[in-house]
Design a protein around this motif. Structure first.
Motif, mmCIF file in Angstrom:
data_model
loop_
_atom_site.group_PDB
_atom_site.id
_atom_site.type_symbol
_atom_site.label_atom_id
_atom_site.label_comp_id
_atom_site.label_asym_id
_atom_site.label_seq_id
_atom_site.Cartn_x
_atom_site.Cartn_y
_atom_site.Cartn_z
ATOM 1 N N GLN A 63 -49.134 56.997 17.633
ATOM 2 C CA GLN A 63 -49.635 55.904 18.476
ATOM 3 C C GLN A 63 -51.122 55.660 18.271
ATOM 4 O OE1 GLN A 63 -48.590 56.896 22.504
ATOM 5 N NE2 GLN A 63 -46.430 57.111 22.007
ATOM 6 N N ARG A 64 -51.896 56.732 18.187
ATOM 7 C CA ARG A 64 -53.336 56.670 17.966
ATOM 8 C C ARG A 64 -53.737 57.871 17.138
ATOM 9 N NH1 ARG A 64 -55.129 56.814 23.804
ATOM 10 N NH2 ARG A 64 -52.908 56.943 24.136
ATOM 11 N N ALA A 65 -54.911 57.781 16.531
ATOM 12 C CA ALA A 65 -55.413 58.914 15.756
ATOM 13 C C ALA A 65 -56.932 58.899 15.781
ATOM 14 C CB ALA A 65 -54.901 58.864 14.322
ATOM 15 N N TYR A 66 -57.494 60.103 15.755
ATOM 16 C CA TYR A 66 -58.941 60.279 15.796
ATOM 17 C C TYR A 66 -59.339 61.348 14.782
ATOM 18 C CZ TYR A 66 -58.246 58.222 20.427
ATOM 19 O OH TYR A 66 -57.872 57.413 21.465
ATOM 20 N N ILE A 67 -60.475 61.142 14.150
ATOM 21 C CA ILE A 67 -61.087 62.218 13.374
ATOM 22 C C ILE A 67 -62.089 62.875 14.311
ATOM 23 C CG2 ILE A 67 -62.458 62.836 11.358
ATOM 24 C CD1 ILE A 67 -61.423 60.292 9.996
ATOM 25 N N TYR A 68 -62.092 64.200 14.326
ATOM 26 C CA TYR A 68 -63.027 64.934 15.167
ATOM 27 C C TYR A 68 -63.654 66.044 14.324
ATOM 28 C CZ TYR A 68 -59.304 68.470 15.676
ATOM 29 O OH TYR A 68 -58.346 69.425 15.439
ATOM 30 N N ASP A 90 -60.786 67.127 10.294
ATOM 31 C CA ASP A 90 -59.894 67.429 11.412
ATOM 32 C C ASP A 90 -59.400 66.122 12.027
ATOM 33 O OD1 ASP A 90 -60.299 70.297 11.330
ATOM 34 O OD2 ASP A 90 -62.323 69.865 12.047
ATOM 35 N N VAL A 91 -58.083 66.029 12.206
ATOM 36 C CA VAL A 91 -57.472 64.799 12.701
ATOM 37 C C VAL A 91 -56.589 65.122 13.899
ATOM 38 C CG1 VAL A 91 -56.032 62.810 12.108
ATOM 39 C CG2 VAL A 91 -57.431 63.904 10.349
ATOM 40 N N LEU A 92 -56.740 64.337 14.951
ATOM 41 C CA LEU A 92 -55.887 64.446 16.133
ATOM 42 C C LEU A 92 -54.979 63.226 16.141
ATOM 43 C CD1 LEU A 92 -55.464 65.976 18.941
ATOM 44 C CD2 LEU A 92 -56.765 64.065 19.867
ATOM 45 N N VAL A 93 -53.667 63.465 16.140
ATOM 46 C CA VAL A 93 -52.696 62.371 16.181
ATOM 47 C C VAL A 93 -52.045 62.387 17.558
ATOM 48 C CG1 VAL A 93 -50.586 61.419 15.190
ATOM 49 C CG2 VAL A 93 -52.302 62.479 13.705
ATOM 50 N N VAL A 94 -52.147 61.263 18.254
ATOM 51 C CA VAL A 94 -51.551 61.118 19.576
ATOM 52 C C VAL A 94 -50.197 60.448 19.404
ATOM 53 C CG1 VAL A 94 -51.812 60.080 21.866
ATOM 54 C CG2 VAL A 94 -53.836 60.919 20.636
#
Length: 196
Positions: free
Chosen positions: A108-113, A132-136
């Protein structure tokens, strides 16, 4: 005064790095100036100035179709391979992860952190060793792992993907991982197609 981007301080601006990464890492594509401006979140005038510099320097090539000016990477020069490799390891995570995750069902969404997001946001420090990637959402874990491996090969660095359900991401939580991610710089990837 413009500040050189921390990810690759030899460039004039972050927009220049983003434009080069987008075009050089997709050499098979042509982009209109309007499309580049929308993808980069800048004005068409800013893109026009940068494209003029890059075509004048032989890095990009362009052609006119009606009133549109189409731009693509010039792959027939000795600069192309080393410059595209440099863009992959510095600014490449955004366009390559966006492209890969946009087609992943359940993302649904994704962020690099982490360190890459911190350097992108201008925090000084050493070049990031990984991304580092966070996938929602609820994408298939195996498909997400395969995607991370494929993008890692293109970026020449490890991509670590962490998946979190939408409810957990949106809720207030004491989870130390989510708290840590939220407190540091995040770079959201635009997974929604233009038509939506």
């Amino acid at each position: 005064m413009k500040v050189s981007p921390v990810l690759l301080p030899i460039l004039r601006s972050r927009m220049q790095g983003e434009l080069l990464a987008l075009v050089l890492l997709h050499p098979e594509r042509e982009y209109s100036l309007t499309e580049l401006a929308a993808d980069l979140g800048v004005t068409p005038t800013a893109v026009l100035r940068e494209v003029d510099r890059l075509t004048g320097g032989g890095i990009l090539t362009d052609r006119r179709v009606g009133r549109s000016r189409l731009v693509r990477a010039r792959t027939d020069t000795p600069l192309y391979r080393p410059l595209s490799d440099l863009m992959a390891v510095s600014f490449g995570p955004m366009p390559l992860l966006t492209e890969a995750l946009a087609e992943l069902e359940g993302a649904q969404r994704a962020y690099i952190y982490g360190s890459w997001a911190a350097r992108y946001s201008g925090e000084p420090g050493p070049p990031p060793a990984d991304v580092d990637v966070l996938v929602v959402g609820d994408p298939d874990a195996d498909a997400l792992f395969d995607l991370a491996e494929a993008v890692s090969r293109r970026l020449h660095r490890e991509v670590n993907v962490h998946r979190v359900p939408a409810e957990a991401w949106e809720a207030r939580t004491d989870d130390p991982f989510l708290t840590s991610v939220r407190e540091r710089p995040l770079v959201q990837l635009n997974l929604a197609p233009e038509a939506q």
